[in-house]
Design a protein around this motif. Structure first.
Motif, short mmCIF file in Angstrom:
data_model
loop_
_atom_site.label_atom_id
_atom_site.label_comp_id
_atom_site.label_asym_id
_atom_site.label_seq_id
_atom_site.Cartn_x
_atom_site.Cartn_y
_atom_site.Cartn_z
N ASP A 218 0.86 -1.18 0.00
CA ASP A 218 0.00 0.00 0.00
C ASP A 218 0.89 1.23 0.00
O ASP A 218 2.12 1.14 0.16
CB ASP A 218 -0.90 0.00 1.24
N THR A 219 0.28 2.39 -0.16
CA THR A 219 1.05 3.63 -0.12
C THR A 219 1.53 3.87 1.31
O THR A 219 0.78 3.68 2.27
CB THR A 219 0.18 4.81 -0.56
N THR A 220 2.77 4.28 1.44
CA THR A 220 3.34 4.48 2.76
C THR A 220 3.04 5.89 3.25
O THR A 220 3.12 6.87 2.49
CB THR A 220 4.87 4.28 2.72
N GLU A 243 -0.30 10.48 -6.55
CA GLU A 243 -0.30 9.29 -5.69
C GLU A 243 -0.48 8.03 -6.54
O GLU A 243 0.21 7.02 -6.33
CB GLU A 243 -1.41 9.40 -4.65
N GLU A 244 -1.38 8.09 -7.52
CA GLU A 244 -1.61 6.94 -8.38
C GLU A 244 -0.36 6.62 -9.19
O GLU A 244 0.00 5.45 -9.38
CB GLU A 244 -2.79 7.21 -9.32
N LYS A 246 2.71 7.15 -8.41
CA LYS A 246 3.74 6.56 -7.55
C LYS A 246 3.44 5.08 -7.30
O LYS A 246 4.34 4.22 -7.38
CB LYS A 246 3.78 7.32 -6.22
N VAL A 247 2.18 4.76 -7.00
CA VAL A 247 1.82 3.36 -6.78
C VAL A 247 2.01 2.55 -8.05
O VAL A 247 2.53 1.42 -8.03
CB VAL A 247 0.35 3.26 -6.28
N GLU A 248 1.63 3.13 -9.20
CA GLU A 248 1.78 2.42 -10.47
C GLU A 248 3.25 2.14 -10.76
O GLU A 248 3.62 1.06 -11.24
CB GLU A 248 1.17 3.24 -11.59
N ILE A 251 4.33 -0.83 -8.59
CA ILE A 251 3.76 -2.10 -9.05
C ILE A 251 4.45 -2.55 -10.32
O ILE A 251 4.72 -3.75 -10.51
CB ILE A 251 2.25 -1.96 -9.26
N ALA A 272 -3.39 -0.37 -5.02
CA ALA A 272 -2.31 -1.30 -5.39
C ALA A 272 -2.88 -2.54 -6.05
O ALA A 272 -2.34 -3.03 -7.05
CB ALA A 272 -1.50 -1.67 -4.15
#
Length: 548
Positions: A218-220, A243-244, A246-248, A251, A272
């Motif tokens: 998950d996002t930290t 934010e999206e 960074k998560v992408e 992954i 995620a």
């Protein structure tokens, strides 16, 4: 008229009011022995293959139906200080060997019962302790002589046995209890069985690399709190996209490493999980387009997406969540993976491997089965099936006893005759040894030898046989030199145990007798019991009574 109050004297003047003081043979020694006898009476009837079950309800109203002595003495919550010594001896045997707790508690109770008879005859407890000490030392010598020849180099082999059997870890053999079915439905899985479903829609993956993230997927959150001031909708949209993105990015890094199974030790974020599917779709789509154009030189962009969607299911990432840190460690041992603290691109050395991970429904419960038949696996799981929770708990304890017996054999593979053959031979030789002693301790040695008769007597009584006839037959056979003759509980006769292959592990019997003798001598050494006033205020009246 002036009143005078009598000042306390003796031990009453030393201790606080409300204490209890017991001393002497009748108040201290014999009462301690009686409490230990009561405890051993409870466990004795559970000894052997025909042992009876006990129904124990602990302080939390949890029901236990079992004949396992370690569970019984633990859940009874014994309060008597002398009986607690026997409980501690049984727990020490369980922790050291993992089996034989019933023999320890029952034999210690029998020793104390025979010591009571000697005390009433006039022997001092110190003389009994000396005799018992000589007896246990002689017992250890005789036990060495009864070891089966050739058993010193016995080697056993199971799926998770290391190259050096002495390093065998009991924790590597797990038990999964699933309600329903019967014992014949139980299986052994070389790997792990998790009582959880997979996160997401992917339920099966084969021959895959595994990445483990202990801190969750998950996002930290930032270490310090902050405030973000947003003036309009465009800034809000850009903030969410950042934010999206960074998560992408994270992954994609995980997907590029080649891992197909992602294991999270904490929460799995919705964003995620979404990118686990989207990123993999794009990754396979590009790969298939390149492959298609290299075959005939023509890029068929219309047909590629449909073909990709049909074959993409086997290449999506499977996500598992394991909340227990202990289970997560076992999963890493099973797959050979290295747990990473936070979501990042793993190195190839950090990835593990599994032959298959699948979600199956067994007995109405969805479980995740992780199999690893090839190298690197050190964990196996016994999947137990049963009709009730009590049966499953008893089966689990039986598996635990068997695994601990194997561990004991890894330490010392020597075996001795079972089915009470060893106990009768010990009793016969100790009686002969007592005749050679000249002091009063010879009576204690004779009683120690007589205590061994408790084992065949209990085995016979629990099987519904005539104990007196069985013990007489055993003594007659052993006196004629047949030292391997024991009790055949199925036919109710005495037979050579080597033909029935009934053996006991030497180290289990050694520690059980040693702990039992030490516990009995410890109780006999107590001549005073001094108990302080219990802490706390007045106890409330029993329920149902009037205030008056």
């Amino acid at each position: 008229m002036v009143g005078f109050s009598m000042l306390p004297y003796g031990i009453q003047s030393m201790l606080k009011e409300g204490h209890r003081h017991l001393s002497g043979l009748d108040e201290a020694v014999l009462k301690n022995i009686d409490a230990c006898k009561q405890l051993s009476t409870i466990t004795r009837t559970s000894l052997g293959p025909n042992g009876m079950n006990k129904m124990v309800i602990n302080h939390l109203d949890k029901l236990f139906v079992t004949n396992d002595a370690a569970t019984i003495v633990t859940e009874l919550e014994v309060q008597h200080p002398a009986a607690k010594i026997l409980v501690l001896a049984g727990k020490a045997q369980q922790e050291e060997i993992g089996d034989g707790a019933n023999l320890t508690v029952s034999f210690a109770g029998e020793l104390l019962q025979n010591a009571e008879e000697l005390i009433r005859m006039g022997l001092h407890p110190s003389e009994i302790i000396i005799g018992y000490t000589k007896s246990i030392n002689k017992t250890v010598e005789i036990l060495e002589e009864l070891v089966e020849k050739g058993s010193e180099n016995m080697n056993a082999c199971i799926q998770v046995c290391p190259k050096n059997p002495a390093n065998f870890n009991v924790d590597n053999v797990r038990v999964a209890k699933l309600l329903g079915g019967g014992l014949h439905d139980s299986t052994v899985v070389r790997g792990m069985v998790l009582k959880t479903d997979a996160v997401g829609t992917i339920k099966r993956v084969e021959k895959a690399k595994v990445a483990v993230f202990a801190g969750g997927v998950d996002t930290t959150a930032t270490e310090t709190k902050g405030t973000v001031l947003i003036h309009n909708a465009e800034q809000l949209e850009n903030y969410a996209k950042t934010e999206e993105a960074k998560v992408e990015e994270l992954i994609k890094a995980v997907a590029d490493s080649g891992a197909k199974v992602i294991v999270s030790g904490a929460a799995v974020g919705e964003m995620a999980l979404h990118f686990f599917l989207v990123v993999c779709y794009v990754y396979i789509h590009v790969f298939c387009s390149m492959k298609w154009s290299s075959m005939d030189g023509t890029l068929m962009s219309v047909l590629v997406p449909r073909r990709v969607f049909m074959c993409i299911e086997d290449d999506w990432l499977m996500v598992l969540k394991i909340s227990s840190k202990f289970e997560l460690r076992r999963f890493c041992r099973t797959t050979g993976a290295v747990g990473l603290l936070k979501l990042s691109q793993p190195d190839q050395d950090d990835l593990g491997y599994v032959d298959s991970v699948s979600v199956e429904e067994i007995g109405g419960a969805r479980v995740t089965i992780v199999k690893n038949e090839q190298g690197g696996n050190s964990v196996s799981t016994v999947v137990l099936r049963g009709s009730t929770d009590s049966i499953l708990d008893d089966l689990e304890r039986a598996v635990d006893d068997g695994v601990n017996a194997y561990k004991a054999m890894c330490r010392d593979s020597r075996i001795v005759p079972g089915a009470a053959a060893t106990e009768i031979e010990l009793a016969r030789r100790l009686k002969e040894f007592s005749f050679k002693e000249t002091g009063l301790d010879q009576y204690a040695i004779a009683k120690f030898a007589e205590s061994f008769e408790m084992i065949p007597k209990t085995l016979a009584e629990n099987a519904g046989l005539n104990a007196i006839e069985i013990i007489s037959s055993l003594y007659a056979e052993h006196a004629s030199g047949n030292t391997k003759v024991g009790i055949d509980l199925d036919e109710g006769v005495c037979k050579d145990i080597s033909t029935m292959n009934i053996w006991d592990v030497h180290i289990t019997k050694f520690f059980a007798l040693k702990y039992a003798a030490d516990a009995a001598c410890t109780v006999l050494r107590v001549d005073q019991i001094i108990m302080a006033k219990p802490a706390g205020g007045p106890k409330p009246p029993p329920a149902g009574m009037d205030e008056d």
